[in-house]
Design a protein around this motif. Sequence first.
Motif, short mmCIF file in Angstrom:
data_model
loop_
_atom_site.label_atom_id
_atom_site.label_comp_id
_atom_site.label_asym_id
_atom_site.label_seq_id
_atom_site.Cartn_x
_atom_site.Cartn_y
_atom_site.Cartn_z
N ALA A 104 36.03 54.45 1.89
CA ALA A 104 35.27 53.60 2.81
C ALA A 104 34.81 52.33 2.18
O ALA A 104 35.11 51.33 2.54
N ALA A 105 34.23 52.29 0.97
CA ALA A 105 33.69 51.22 0.20
C ALA A 105 34.95 50.23 -0.08
O ALA A 105 34.98 49.03 0.43
N LYS A 106 35.93 50.79 -0.31
CA LYS A 106 37.27 49.90 -0.70
C LYS A 106 37.71 49.25 0.58
O LYS A 106 38.13 47.87 0.58
N ALA A 107 37.84 50.04 1.73
CA ALA A 107 38.23 49.55 2.90
C ALA A 107 37.38 48.19 3.52
O ALA A 107 37.88 47.39 4.05
N VAL A 108 36.15 48.63 3.44
CA VAL A 108 34.93 47.48 3.94
C VAL A 108 35.27 46.40 3.02
O VAL A 108 35.00 45.36 3.37
N GLU A 109 35.30 46.58 1.51
CA GLU A 109 35.25 45.51 0.63
C GLU A 109 36.69 44.51 0.96
O GLU A 109 36.69 43.44 0.89
N LEU A 110 37.76 45.30 1.15
CA LEU A 110 38.81 44.33 1.57
C LEU A 110 38.88 43.91 2.83
O LEU A 110 39.14 42.47 3.12
N VAL A 111 38.52 44.40 3.76
CA VAL A 111 38.21 43.57 5.13
C VAL A 111 37.24 42.47 5.34
O VAL A 111 37.55 41.40 5.68
N THR A 112 36.42 42.60 4.34
CA THR A 112 35.29 41.34 4.45
C THR A 112 35.95 40.40 3.62
O THR A 112 35.45 39.14 3.85
#
Length: 331
Positions: free
Chosen positions: A297-305
Motif C-alpha cells: 500500500a505504501a509503495k503504491a501510494v508513494e508511486l502515484v503521488t
Amino acid sequence: MVTMGDVAKLSGVSKMTVSNVINDRAGVSDEVRRRVLEAIRQSGYRVNVSARTLRSGRTGVIGLAVPEIDRPYFGQLAAHVIDCAREHGFHVAIEQTGAAAAGEIDAISHSYALHFDGLILSAVGIDPQDSLLSGDHPIVMLGERDFAARFDHVAMPNEEGAKAATTHLIDRGCRRIAMVTGDSLDGVNVVTRRHQGYLAGLAERGLDADPALLFAVSAMTLESGREAAHRLVDSGHEVDGVVAVTDTVAQGVFRGLADRGLRVPDDVRLVGYDDIPEAAYMVPSLSTVAPDHRWMAAKAVELVTARIQDPSRPAGEYTAPFELRVRESTR
C-alpha cells in the motif's frame, strides 16, 4: 458566506491550521483538530472544492479500484491505502470493478471524469493495450498483469510465496500435496502464478506433480473451498498436505476436511496465502504466506503521488517482500 478566516477566529487558530485540518495533514494536535472541526460544524463552513481545484489543479483525491470490496484481502489493502494516502495529504475514493475488464475500464473513466489526481488499480481483466491506458493520467497497477513497463506496477510475490508454502509442507514430511486453486489456469493471473510456485516447490524437492491432486474452484470463497475439500476426500486419493490459493479458500478447505472426519494438522497439513487477520484465530491457527500488505500500500501510494508531481518519471516494477507464517495447521 462563512469563510476559512471565520473558522480560524472561532477556533482561535490560524487559517493555515484550519487548512491543515481540512486537508487532514499531519502536525496538528488532537485537541486543536477537535476545536477546528467543532468550529466548522458550528459555523456551517463548506469547502469550495471547485475553487480549490481550479487554483491548484488538484482535488486531493486518489482512486482505489479493486475487484471485490467484501473479500478480506482487499478490505485490508484498502485500509492500508487510506492510511498511507492520508500521510501524503490525500483522500481515497474506493470503487469495485467486479474482477472484469468492463469494471476496470469504468474505474479509469470515473477517475478521469471525477478529476481524481491519480488511480491505484488492481487489474485483473483489462487489456494492457486498451486505449484508456494511453493517456498521462497517473495510474499505478496492482496485480499480475504485464503492462510492459508502461505503468508503475506493484506485484505480490505469488510464485515465491506458493513455492515457500509447498516446500514447507514437504519439509514437514508431506509427500502427497494437493493444491486447491482457481479454475483460470491460462494466461497470467494470481491463480496461474501461485500454481507455478506450487509446481516449482515440488520440483525443487524432487517430487512429481500429480494432476489428480489439483482441485479447481470457480470462486475464491469459503463454500468453494469446502466443496473442493469434499471432492478431495471423496476422490480416494491419498493426501497429507494442502496448499490453498487464498486464506479464504483455506478456511473452507479446513471445514470441508472436518466434514469428512479429517483433522488438521493430524491427518492433513494445510497452508493458505494472504495472512488475513482471521488466519491467526482459527483453531488450529492457519499457516499462511504473509505478503507485506502495508509495504504494498505504501509503495503504491508513494508511486502515484510521485507521478502526480512528475508525470514524466520512468515507470518501475516492484514486488512485495513476504514471510511464511508457520502456525498450528502445519506443525
